[in-house]
Design an enzyme around this catalytic site. Sequence first.
Site, PDB file in Angstrom:
ATOM      1  N   GLY A  54       0.800  -1.220   0.000  1.00 44.18           N
ATOM      2  CA  GLY A  54       0.000   0.000   0.000  1.00 44.18           C
ATOM      3  C   GLY A  54       0.833   1.270   0.000  1.00 44.18           C
ATOM      4  O   GLY A  54       0.494   2.253  -0.670  1.00 44.18           O
ATOM      5  N   THR A  55       1.924   1.275   0.732  1.00 44.15           N
ATOM      6  CA  THR A  55       2.748   2.482   0.825  1.00 44.15           C
ATOM      7  C   THR A  55       3.297   2.846  -0.550  1.00 44.15           C
ATOM      8  O   THR A  55       3.197   3.991  -0.995  1.00 44.15           O
ATOM      9  CB  THR A  55       3.910   2.248   1.820  1.00 44.15           C
TER      10      THR A  55
ATOM     11  N   ASN B 126      -8.028   3.844   8.776  1.00 42.82           N
ATOM     12  CA  ASN B 126      -7.392   2.718   9.456  1.00 42.82           C
ATOM     13  C   ASN B 126      -7.372   2.863  10.979  1.00 42.82           C
ATOM     14  O   ASN B 126      -7.119   1.910  11.688  1.00 42.82           O
ATOM     15  CB  ASN B 126      -5.966   2.518   8.930  1.00 42.82           C
TER      16      ASN B 126
ATOM     17  N   GLN C 243      -7.650  -0.547   3.661  1.00 38.06           N
ATOM     18  CA  GLN C 243      -8.429  -1.198   4.733  1.00 38.06           C
ATOM     19  C   GLN C 243      -9.736  -1.802   4.233  1.00 38.06           C
ATOM     20  O   GLN C 243     -10.399  -2.502   4.986  1.00 38.06           O
ATOM     21  CB  GLN C 243      -8.740  -0.185   5.852  1.00 38.06           C
TER      22      GLN C 243
ATOM     23  N   SER D  64      -3.380  -3.884  -0.311  1.00 39.79           N
ATOM     24  CA  SER D  64      -2.214  -4.514   0.289  1.00 39.79           C
ATOM     25  C   SER D  64      -2.640  -5.881   0.821  1.00 39.79           C
ATOM     26  O   SER D  64      -3.548  -5.974   1.649  1.00 39.79           O
ATOM     27  CB  SER D  64      -1.716  -3.612   1.426  1.00 39.79           C
TER      28      SER D  64
ATOM     29  N   THR E 227      11.380  -7.671 -11.634  1.00 38.06           N
ATOM     30  CA  THR E 227      10.781  -9.003 -11.808  1.00 38.06           C
ATOM     31  C   THR E 227       9.640  -9.195 -10.817  1.00 38.06           C
ATOM     32  O   THR E 227       9.814  -8.978  -9.622  1.00 38.06           O
ATOM     33  CB  THR E 227      11.860 -10.090 -11.588  1.00 38.06           C
TER      34      THR E 227
ATOM     35  N   CYS F   2       2.378   1.731  12.272  1.00 36.52           N
ATOM     36  CA  CYS F   2       3.635   2.438  12.024  1.00 36.52           C
ATOM     37  C   CYS F   2       3.932   3.386  13.173  1.00 36.52           C
ATOM     38  O   CYS F   2       5.034   3.869  13.326  1.00 36.52           O
ATOM     39  CB  CYS F   2       3.599   3.206  10.707  1.00 36.52           C
TER      40      CYS F   2
END
Length: 379
Positions: A73-74, A153, A181, A201, A239, A331
Amino acid sequence: MPMKKAYLDNASTTAMNPLVINEMVQVMSGNYGNPSSTHSIGRQAKVVLETARKTIASLINAEAREIIFTSGGTEANNLILHSTVKDLGIRRIISSRVEHHSVLNTLPRLAEQFGIRTDYVNLLPGGQPDLKHLEALLQEEVPTLVSLIHVNNETGTVLNLLQTGTLCRQYKALFHTDTVQSVGKTEFDLRNLPVDFIVASAHKFHGPKGVGFIYITKTIGLKPMLYGGEQEKGLRGGTEPIHQIAGMAKALELAYGNLNEHRQHITALKEYLHEQLTINFPGFKINGEAPGEELFYNLTNVLLPLPEDKTAMILFSLDMQGVEVSRGSACQSGSVKPSHVLKEILSPDAIKKPSLRISFSHYNTKEDVDLLIEALKKV
Ligand SMILES: Cc1ncc(COP(=O)(O)O)c(C=O)c1O
């Protein structure tokens, strides 16, 4: 006897579904090819990659060509914000102060680097963006990207995507919404929803960490987001980790295959938690609750009627008793600073009191809630 444990921090991350692990192991052991190679093992890997893309796209009613794989997600949020400014001529981003840090911390960098303007939409009492203010901001004719989180979130407030997207279309602004979320936890019908970019994510829906995707409708004019090979339509070189991507597709398939059942189970658990809090901690408050606000079913952020001096040690104390919850986004969970989201919606006095974010998955049971309540009583 081993200590009983209750993991109630599913908005931070979720336990991997064993069926997802099986899928990944199969791909890792049987499919080591590089999907860009033209020989047969490479072509086999390409089939895994493109099958996963089609599966994901069909689950959210999008087209396979609209899905770009990322590391999570980031990265997805960063790439969208950067690319729209760099390549699509965006000169202003309208966002809010309650975004995830992958959006919030990117905005000042873009302002510094590209001289764009950032406007922050006013918030309603529960933390929901004020769409009337958004509309007023959109009146100004400047190439604009609106970037607003779908399900918050920390508090679970839900943005009305149809209404917000319709406004953006009306004023010719692009619309990005951070759906980390909500993907896998609520239905998406992207063919009929006026959004330009969403993100996901896998580790939020019982898939592996380190993989996610962007849904993107506007690829015309976009230059590489990461310079490298021709992977991902030349937008993101590197890749592709096909074991991760196949795991994510499997996780999403399982999530949507059992969505109603899981939603019912989790909704009942959240109601049970609120009942137990009412009995044991009368006077507790749900952060983000406000008239007309719909809060998402899988998480609740509660302000407990406990003395302020409990704030610093409450998480530690619960953890010592086997209960894993958080104060806000993961975080920041190591930080003693109050959450940036709660700061926007609580009074200076309330913010000093202990608030907890409790987030469920279908693996949780009533016993987990009981364990939390018992642990809280001992805090
Ligand atoms: C709303 C939101 N956006 C973005 C992210 C970042 O996702 P990732 O952990 O995949 O980088 C998270 C994860 O905590 C999140 O909750």
